[in-house]
Design a protein around this motif. Structure first.
Motif, mmCIF file in Angstrom:
data_model
loop_
_atom_site.group_PDB
_atom_site.id
_atom_site.type_symbol
_atom_site.label_atom_id
_atom_site.label_comp_id
_atom_site.label_asym_id
_atom_site.label_seq_id
_atom_site.Cartn_x
_atom_site.Cartn_y
_atom_site.Cartn_z
ATOM 1 N N LYS A 1 0.811 -1.234 0.161
ATOM 2 C CA LYS A 1 0.134 0.089 -0.112
ATOM 3 C C LYS A 1 0.869 1.168 -0.124
ATOM 4 C CE LYS A 1 -4.734 -0.703 1.780
ATOM 5 N NZ LYS A 1 -5.488 -0.187 2.882
ATOM 6 N N PHE A 2 2.010 1.273 0.870
ATOM 7 C CA PHE A 2 2.785 2.390 0.975
ATOM 8 C C PHE A 2 3.578 2.617 -0.455
ATOM 9 C CE2 PHE A 2 6.800 4.522 2.006
ATOM 10 C CZ PHE A 2 6.274 5.670 2.598
ATOM 11 N N ILE A 3 3.816 1.624 -1.338
ATOM 12 C CA ILE A 3 4.451 1.748 -2.353
ATOM 13 C C ILE A 3 3.513 2.455 -3.540
ATOM 14 C CG2 ILE A 3 5.667 0.490 -4.467
ATOM 15 C CD1 ILE A 3 7.282 -1.056 -2.201
ATOM 16 N N ASP A 4 2.376 1.967 -3.173
ATOM 17 C CA ASP A 4 1.315 2.454 -4.161
ATOM 18 C C ASP A 4 1.114 3.974 -4.024
ATOM 19 O OD1 ASP A 4 0.510 0.356 -5.536
ATOM 20 O OD2 ASP A 4 -1.155 -0.198 -4.340
ATOM 21 N N VAL B 1 6.502 9.593 -6.987
ATOM 22 C CA VAL B 1 8.199 9.680 -7.616
ATOM 23 C C VAL B 1 8.011 9.704 -8.830
ATOM 24 C CG1 VAL B 1 9.731 7.560 -7.973
ATOM 25 C CG2 VAL B 1 8.328 7.705 -5.800
ATOM 26 N N LYS B 2 8.813 10.767 -9.581
ATOM 27 C CA LYS B 2 8.994 11.169 -10.828
ATOM 28 C C LYS B 2 9.189 9.768 -11.918
ATOM 29 C CE LYS B 2 9.929 16.037 -10.481
ATOM 30 N NZ LYS B 2 11.094 16.927 -10.105
ATOM 31 N N LEU C 1 14.250 9.960 0.046
ATOM 32 C CA LEU C 1 14.764 11.229 -0.434
ATOM 33 C C LEU C 1 15.762 11.013 -1.575
ATOM 34 C CD1 LEU C 1 14.695 13.418 2.481
ATOM 35 C CD2 LEU C 1 12.988 13.262 0.981
ATOM 36 N N LYS C 2 16.680 10.161 -0.975
ATOM 37 C CA LYS C 2 17.848 9.941 -1.989
ATOM 38 C C LYS C 2 17.551 8.907 -3.052
ATOM 39 C CE LYS C 2 21.244 11.154 1.761
ATOM 40 N NZ LYS C 2 21.841 10.253 2.958
ATOM 41 N N ASP C 3 17.114 7.733 -2.769
ATOM 42 C CA ASP C 3 16.804 6.947 -3.731
ATOM 43 C C ASP C 3 15.744 6.911 -4.690
ATOM 44 O OD1 ASP C 3 19.198 5.375 -2.644
ATOM 45 O OD2 ASP C 3 17.822 4.275 -1.498
ATOM 46 N N LEU C 4 14.783 7.690 -4.294
ATOM 47 C CA LEU C 4 13.710 7.760 -5.051
ATOM 48 C C LEU C 4 13.501 8.937 -5.547
ATOM 49 C CD1 LEU C 4 11.027 5.657 -3.167
ATOM 50 C CD2 LEU C 4 12.262 5.049 -5.058
ATOM 51 N N LYS C 5 14.401 10.080 -4.965
ATOM 52 C CA LYS C 5 14.435 11.456 -5.520
ATOM 53 C C LYS C 5 13.237 12.092 -5.454
ATOM 54 C CE LYS C 5 18.150 10.356 -8.108
ATOM 55 N NZ LYS C 5 19.405 9.951 -7.125
ATOM 56 N N VAL C 6 12.594 11.946 -4.202
ATOM 57 C CA VAL C 6 11.559 12.681 -3.469
ATOM 58 C C VAL C 6 11.780 13.672 -2.796
ATOM 59 C CG1 VAL C 6 9.361 12.388 -2.124
ATOM 60 C CG2 VAL C 6 9.916 10.560 -3.837
ATOM 61 N N LEU D 1 7.589 14.488 0.826
ATOM 62 C CA LEU D 1 7.466 13.383 1.788
ATOM 63 C C LEU D 1 6.473 13.890 2.649
ATOM 64 C CD1 LEU D 1 8.664 10.636 3.165
ATOM 65 C CD2 LEU D 1 10.686 12.207 4.247
ATOM 66 N N VAL D 2 6.363 15.067 2.991
ATOM 67 C CA VAL D 2 5.439 15.402 4.090
ATOM 68 C C VAL D 2 3.909 14.979 3.481
ATOM 69 C CG1 VAL D 2 3.967 17.355 5.014
ATOM 70 C CG2 VAL D 2 6.353 17.085 5.054
ATOM 71 N N ASP D 3 3.596 15.261 2.197
ATOM 72 C CA ASP D 3 2.488 14.711 1.295
ATOM 73 C C ASP D 3 2.161 13.459 1.526
ATOM 74 O OD1 ASP D 3 2.040 17.426 0.387
ATOM 75 O OD2 ASP D 3 3.142 17.178 -1.249
ATOM 76 N N ILE D 4 3.258 12.840 1.232
ATOM 77 C CA ILE D 4 3.223 11.448 1.252
ATOM 78 C C ILE D 4 2.914 10.786 2.812
ATOM 79 C CG2 ILE D 4 4.433 9.159 1.379
ATOM 80 C CD1 ILE D 4 6.117 10.479 -0.836
ATOM 81 N N ILE D 5 3.482 11.395 3.779
ATOM 82 C CA ILE D 5 2.890 11.099 5.243
ATOM 83 C C ILE D 5 1.693 11.307 5.465
ATOM 84 C CG2 ILE D 5 3.421 11.468 7.581
ATOM 85 C CD1 ILE D 5 6.476 11.887 6.684
#
Lengths: 82, 246
Positions: A9-12, A18-19, A34-39, A44-48
């Protein structure tokens, strides 16, 4: 909810932010959001916030600050749901 | 915040205050040599002075962001050289990105003396937490903190309506008694972002006090909402500024 279900669900949720969706195909618990997914940090706040809505929980500043990897997020959501 | 960090922050302030007699004239000389001018400069400074008379601090100062030297031009526009020297506490603290100014030892030293607290974007949680504590500490001293709410220079040349940072919302939420000052700065020839404004640039600078109001919800939602309100207002200031140009 199992760890696997939360992870999926989190990956969804991440897909919307993620661009390059290809980055998510290799994602593991250790993937740095942040580093690997370039978010960026604002997304990240929106995701949370989205996680709060999807998983019906609340995540405060300090907890949010601890989220660096997919695994951190999944563990936190699991703890909150318990 | 640890004793060591408190001491180092206090030391930075004291050294900055001693050095301002050199650093402030240097910055002013730079602005003059570059031929930068601000329309109705006296009026802008009087307006900022009036705001400070209303409330000495703490202030969260939120300008738009187009070039790497915006803080210098803004500082020049906000107060006279004498005010910089004799009212050093009113000079706002800045949050430049570390990698942008630590390439040169001289610039890093000048920034240190000019109330800069370096930010590591995407840095460790501990680093960001320490920075947040330092910022709250200087706000606790009743001083100002300049934050570019866009989180970086606008790539379109216009105030960002999306993809901006929410960091400013966190400061507003955590510093209950802070007032917010919005500043819109734009040079006549600035079509987009860049390293520096062109030589001889003439700027329009507009300031206003902004009340972000109150909002319900959890911490992160509140922070996002405050950031959104600030960006909306900055965008409206931009529209008003650009309207006469057509």
């Amino acid at each position: 909810m199992s760890e696997e279900q939360i992870t999926n669900k989190f990956i969804d949720i991440l897909r919307g932010y993620v661009k390059d969706p290809a980055l998510l195909e290799k994602a593991t618990q250790k993937t740095h959001i942040l580093k690997d997914l370039k978010v960026n940090s604002a997304r990240l706040v929106d995701i949370i916030i989205k996680c709060e809505d999807v998983f019906g929980t609340t995540i405060d500043d300090e907890e949010a600050d601890r989220i660096a990897t997919i695994g951190d997020a999944v563990t936190l959501i699991q703890q909150k749901a318990a | 915040m640890g004793r060591r960090d408190r001491f180092l922050l206090g030391l930075q302030y004291v050294l900055g205050q001693i050095a301002v007699i050199v650093t402030a004239p240097l910055y002013f000389l730079f602005v003059r040599l570059m031929g930068y001018r601000i329309r109705d400069l006296k009026q802008v400074r009087n307006e900022v002075r009036r705001m400070y008379r209303e409330q000495e601090g703490p202030w969260i100062i939120c300008p738009n962001h187009l070039t790497m030297i915006d803080s210098i031009v803004l500082s020049y526009g906000m107060a006279s050289l004498a005010d910089h020297i004799f009212r050093f506490r009113r000079v706002p603290w800045n949050l430049p990105e570390r990698k942008n100014f630590q390439r040169s030892l001289l610039i890093a030293f000048l920034c240190y003396l000019s109330k800069c607290l370096p930010v590591d974007r995407g840095g460790s949680r501990e680093g960001l937490q320490r920075l947040l504590e330092k910022c709250l500490r200087v706000l606790g001293w009743g001083q100002g903190l300049m934050i570019f709410p866009e989180g970086g220079r606008s790539r379109t040349g216009r105030v960002k309506r999306e993809n901006y940072s929410y960091g400013v919302g966190r400061f507003i939420e955590e510093c209950g008694r802070c007032r917010v000052m919005l500043i819109y700065l734009r040079g006549d020839g600035q079509q987009t972002y860049g390293l520096m404004p062109r030589f001889g640039e003439r700027f329009t600078m507009v300031t206003e006090i902004f009340d972000p109001g109150r909002t319900d919800g959890s911490g992160l939602r509140v922070q996002r909402e405050y950031a959104r309100r600030i960006m909306d207002r900055l965008a409206a200031m931009e529209d008003a500024c650009l309207a006469p140009r057509g």
